[in-house]
Motif scaffolding. Structure first.
Motif, mmCIF file in Angstrom:
data_model
loop_
_atom_site.group_PDB
_atom_site.id
_atom_site.type_symbol
_atom_site.label_atom_id
_atom_site.label_comp_id
_atom_site.label_asym_id
_atom_site.label_seq_id
_atom_site.Cartn_x
_atom_site.Cartn_y
_atom_site.Cartn_z
ATOM 1 N N ASN A 180 0.735 -1.032 -0.064
ATOM 2 C CA ASN A 180 0.075 0.055 -0.166
ATOM 3 C C ASN A 180 0.747 1.436 0.067
ATOM 4 O OD1 ASN A 180 0.921 -0.743 2.567
ATOM 5 N ND2 ASN A 180 -0.890 0.022 3.692
ATOM 6 N N GLU A 181 2.262 1.215 -0.226
ATOM 7 C CA GLU A 181 3.015 2.429 -0.316
ATOM 8 C C GLU A 181 2.622 3.318 -1.651
ATOM 9 O OE1 GLU A 181 6.247 0.747 2.464
ATOM 10 O OE2 GLU A 181 6.989 1.046 0.409
ATOM 11 N N LEU A 182 2.946 4.585 -1.710
ATOM 12 C CA LEU A 182 2.577 5.550 -2.818
ATOM 13 C C LEU A 182 4.046 5.210 -3.458
ATOM 14 C CD1 LEU A 182 0.479 7.250 -4.125
ATOM 15 C CD2 LEU A 182 2.192 8.946 -3.326
ATOM 16 N N VAL A 183 3.640 4.977 -5.119
ATOM 17 C CA VAL A 183 5.063 5.375 -6.024
ATOM 18 C C VAL A 183 4.390 6.372 -6.827
ATOM 19 C CG1 VAL A 183 6.389 4.312 -7.912
ATOM 20 C CG2 VAL A 183 5.958 2.976 -5.978
ATOM 21 N N PRO A 184 4.798 7.606 -6.533
ATOM 22 C CA PRO A 184 4.132 8.984 -7.088
ATOM 23 C C PRO A 184 4.026 8.920 -8.760
ATOM 24 C CG PRO A 184 5.517 9.656 -5.397
ATOM 25 C CD PRO A 184 5.640 8.208 -5.567
ATOM 26 N N ASP A 185 2.661 9.101 -9.182
ATOM 27 C CA ASP A 185 2.763 9.278 -10.851
ATOM 28 C C ASP A 185 1.941 10.522 -11.010
ATOM 29 O OD1 ASP A 185 0.081 8.447 -10.381
ATOM 30 O OD2 ASP A 185 0.392 6.445 -11.187
ATOM 31 N N ALA A 186 1.969 10.926 -12.140
ATOM 32 C CA ALA A 186 1.137 12.027 -12.741
ATOM 33 C C ALA A 186 -0.144 12.282 -12.171
ATOM 34 C CB ALA A 186 1.105 12.293 -14.210
ATOM 35 N N GLU A 187 -0.672 11.062 -11.936
ATOM 36 C CA GLU A 187 -2.148 11.107 -11.318
ATOM 37 C C GLU A 187 -2.245 11.696 -9.727
ATOM 38 O OE1 GLU A 187 -4.436 7.774 -12.354
ATOM 39 O OE2 GLU A 187 -3.952 7.694 -14.365
ATOM 40 N N ASN A 188 -1.263 11.507 -8.984
ATOM 41 C CA ASN A 188 -1.207 11.699 -7.860
ATOM 42 C C ASN A 188 -0.910 13.372 -7.676
ATOM 43 O OD1 ASN A 188 0.559 8.840 -7.412
ATOM 44 N ND2 ASN A 188 -1.413 8.860 -6.928
ATOM 45 N N GLU A 189 -0.384 14.060 -8.801
ATOM 46 C CA GLU A 189 0.092 15.325 -8.424
ATOM 47 C C GLU A 189 -0.710 16.168 -7.509
ATOM 48 O OE1 GLU A 189 2.008 16.874 -11.991
ATOM 49 O OE2 GLU A 189 3.642 15.347 -11.733
ATOM 50 N N SER A 190 -1.989 16.360 -8.121
ATOM 51 C CA SER A 190 -3.033 17.127 -7.601
ATOM 52 C C SER A 190 -3.497 16.828 -6.070
ATOM 53 C CB SER A 190 -4.560 17.178 -8.302
ATOM 54 O OG SER A 190 -4.761 16.000 -8.434
ATOM 55 N N SER A 191 -3.626 15.602 -5.750
ATOM 56 C CA SER A 191 -3.756 15.196 -4.570
ATOM 57 C C SER A 191 -2.522 15.426 -3.546
ATOM 58 C CB SER A 191 -4.390 13.700 -4.274
ATOM 59 O OG SER A 191 -3.539 12.921 -4.939
ATOM 60 N N LEU A 192 -1.181 15.307 -3.925
ATOM 61 C CA LEU A 192 -0.262 15.706 -3.076
ATOM 62 C C LEU A 192 -0.201 17.068 -2.969
ATOM 63 C CD1 LEU A 192 2.404 13.139 -4.814
ATOM 64 C CD2 LEU A 192 1.548 13.329 -2.546
ATOM 65 N N ARG A 193 -0.606 17.790 -3.956
ATOM 66 C CA ARG A 193 -0.713 19.375 -3.595
ATOM 67 C C ARG A 193 -1.689 19.608 -2.909
ATOM 68 N NH1 ARG A 193 1.842 23.864 -4.735
ATOM 69 N NH2 ARG A 193 2.694 23.019 -6.524
ATOM 70 N N LEU A 194 -2.773 19.160 -2.621
ATOM 71 C CA LEU A 194 -3.848 19.370 -1.548
ATOM 72 C C LEU A 194 -3.166 19.347 -0.383
ATOM 73 C CD1 LEU A 194 -7.111 17.747 -2.818
ATOM 74 C CD2 LEU A 194 -6.473 20.223 -2.772
ATOM 75 N N LEU A 195 -2.337 17.918 -0.310
ATOM 76 C CA LEU A 195 -1.660 17.627 1.158
ATOM 77 C C LEU A 195 -0.692 18.835 1.492
ATOM 78 C CD1 LEU A 195 -0.130 14.244 1.597
ATOM 79 C CD2 LEU A 195 0.971 16.375 2.554
ATOM 80 N N ALA A 196 0.049 19.429 0.588
ATOM 81 C CA ALA A 196 0.968 20.420 0.707
ATOM 82 C C ALA A 196 0.367 21.435 1.157
ATOM 83 C CB ALA A 196 1.995 20.451 -0.405
ATOM 84 N N ASP A 197 -0.802 21.977 0.546
ATOM 85 C CA ASP A 197 -1.436 23.102 1.075
ATOM 86 C C ASP A 197 -1.839 22.979 2.236
ATOM 87 O OD1 ASP A 197 -1.001 24.128 -1.707
ATOM 88 O OD2 ASP A 197 -2.946 23.739 -2.568
ATOM 89 N N ALA A 198 -2.496 21.881 2.667
ATOM 90 C CA ALA A 198 -3.106 21.582 3.862
ATOM 91 C C ALA A 198 -1.775 21.834 5.061
ATOM 92 C CB ALA A 198 -3.573 20.242 4.240
ATOM 93 N N VAL A 199 -0.581 21.426 4.846
ATOM 94 C CA VAL A 199 0.331 21.466 5.781
ATOM 95 C C VAL A 199 0.860 23.032 5.808
ATOM 96 C CG1 VAL A 199 2.973 20.850 6.137
ATOM 97 C CG2 VAL A 199 1.109 19.042 5.758
ATOM 98 N N HIS A 200 1.017 23.568 4.664
ATOM 99 C CA HIS A 200 1.507 24.929 4.539
ATOM 100 C C HIS A 200 0.598 26.007 5.293
ATOM 101 C CE1 HIS A 200 3.876 23.925 0.877
ATOM 102 N NE2 HIS A 200 4.689 23.799 2.127
ATOM 103 N N GLU A 201 -0.792 25.652 5.111
ATOM 104 C CA GLU A 201 -2.024 26.591 5.718
ATOM 105 C C GLU A 201 -1.811 26.519 7.474
ATOM 106 O OE1 GLU A 201 -5.903 25.362 4.518
ATOM 107 O OE2 GLU A 201 -5.309 25.893 2.475
#
Ligand SMILES: Cc1cc2nc3c(=O)[nH]c(=O)nc-3n(C[C@H](O)[C@H](O)[C@H](O)COP(=O)(O)O)c2cc1C
Length: 394
Positions: free
Chosen positions: A75-96
């Motif tokens: 169940n580990e992530l190997v990031p691909d192009a499809e994950n970029e928008s959700s990873l961005r949401l994660l980064a935004d949530a942390v930065h906020e």
């Protein structure tokens, strides 16, 4: 900020390479198990939002595989192009919430057997997790994996990550290269320490080149594998000196142990044998129970249990170091700072109480409620959490 850092005030701003963190506490990588089907689940975003809201300077998403054969669990992530928008949401949530976000990237090497694979390693050996021999790295694997590290790091940074942590520990592929017990190659990738360190150093250089100077790059390095004949402090200090001289890293986080051969060395405390067995499919359960007592050999827990080893690194290096292992609260953070470590990383204490850093910054001195039962280890398959962290208790 100029001159030497003032380590007497860990809850004030700190430089980590190009980043300014709000304090010197880093949430250590604790694989979250919230990326099944290679999807960033909303729970993962909430996990790190909660850590960031709890006051850490930086939180670390773990463990991110650089390639499919580098996954340590299915169940580990190997990031691909499809994950970029959700990873961005994660980064935004942390930065906020005012924290920075790091991503721990690695190739599991022989530990990939936990994901049902044969496991890749510098040279072939009998893999106790796979119950068969590993596949030895072939000439074409070197550029493939090097490129996978660069591409993964670039993708994370492109999705808003502030830092990349490269896994050089715990018996994963790059740590297997460093191990004299596992790396038996007779070419330029094995033998003396310079050769065994060549691939890990190339990976670090490639990641730095991929992400540029605006991103912090850290490495999590084993001081000792905790197994006979494995990497030990004498050689590991030399590896750290090579990495310092190479100049690509902003900090080294010091760890020890092997997910392949001696996992409890990483954690200390109780071995959660019954809970781990329960987490495995029925067919593996009985076999696991038979070998578990030896595989999950227990070590007594002590606060800052890696400090005596880590001091050797502090003495030999001038670059920033992160102390990890048994940091449980205000007193142990102050101990880390007094010993000259620029950062303190916390894993289990923050799983137990994500708000601990805010409370310490406001004067709480009582240490964590974590009891090192390590039952969180068995939760990585369904969503990592502290089994005591229920609304009724916290
Ligand atoms: C549930 C759990 C999952 C972990 N997953 C990872 C991981 O993915 N990568 C890693 O380098 N270390 C992992 N660790 C080890 C921690 O980063 C840390 O080295 C260890 O817990 C000791 O720190 P602590 O005493 O603050 O908990 C994990 C630890 C726990 C408890």
């Amino acid at each position: 900020m100029t001159g030497f850092p003032d380590l007497s005030k860990p809850f004030t701003q700190a430089r980590l390479g190009p980043l300014t963190l709000r304090n010197r506490v880093i949430k250590a990588a604790t694989f979250e198990g919230m990326t099944g089907d290679n999807i960033v689940h909303p729970e993962l975003i909430e996990f790190h939002r909660r850590m960031a809201a709890g006051g850490v300077g930086m939180t670390t998403m773990a463990y991110i595989g650089v390639s499919a054969d580098g996954r340590g669990t299915p169940n580990e992530l190997v990031p691909d192009a499809e994950n970029e928008s959700s990873l961005r949401l994660l980064a935004d949530a942390v930065h906020e919430q005012g924290a920075a976000l790091s991503g721990q990237i690695g190739h599991a090497g022989a530990v990939a057997a936990s994901a049902g694979l044969r496991g890749l390693s510098p040279s072939r050996f009998f893999n106790p997790l796979a119950l068969r021999k590993t596949k030895a790295m072939q000439a074409e694997d070197f550029p493939r994996i090097l490129n996978a590290f660069s591409e993964t790091a670039k993708r994370l940074v492109g999705s808003g990550f502030d830092a990349i942590e490269i896994h050089l520990g715990h018996g994963y592929l790059l740590s297997e290269f460093l191990s004299p017990a596992i790396n038996k190659r007779e070419d330029e990738w094995g033998g003396n320490l310079e050769n065994r360190a060549r691939f890990p150093r190339q990976v670090v250089a490639a990641v730095r080149e991929a992400v540029g100077a605006e991103v912090a790059v850290l490495a999590k390095l084993n001081m000792t594998d905790g197994v006979p004949g494995g990497l030990w402090v004498d050689e590991s200090v030399e590896v750290a000196q090579m990495l310092e001289k190479d100049g690509h890293l902003d900090a080294i986080e010091l760890t020890g142990g092997s997910s392949l051969q001696n996992p409890m060395y990483l954690f200390r405390g109780e071995a959660p044998i019954a809970e781990m067995a329960q987490a495995f499919p029925r067919v593996v359960r009985l076999g696991f129970r038979l070998v578990a007592k030896r595989f999950l050999r227990e070590y007594p827990f002590e606060e800052t249990y890696f400090l005596s080893y880590a001091r050797q690194f502090r003495q030999a290096l001038s670059m920033p170091l992160v102390l990890l292992g048994g940091i449980t609260g205000y007193e142990t953070i102050m101990r880390a700072m007094a010993e000259g470590f620029e950062f303190a990383a916390m894993g289990r204490a923050l799983l137990r109480e994500p708000n601990l850093v805010n409370e310490m910054a406001e004067g709480r001195t009582r240490s964590s409620l974590c009891v090192q039962c390590n039952k969180c280890m068995a939760t990585i398959y369904q969503g990592t959490h502290c089994v005591l962290d229920s609304p009724a208790i916290s």
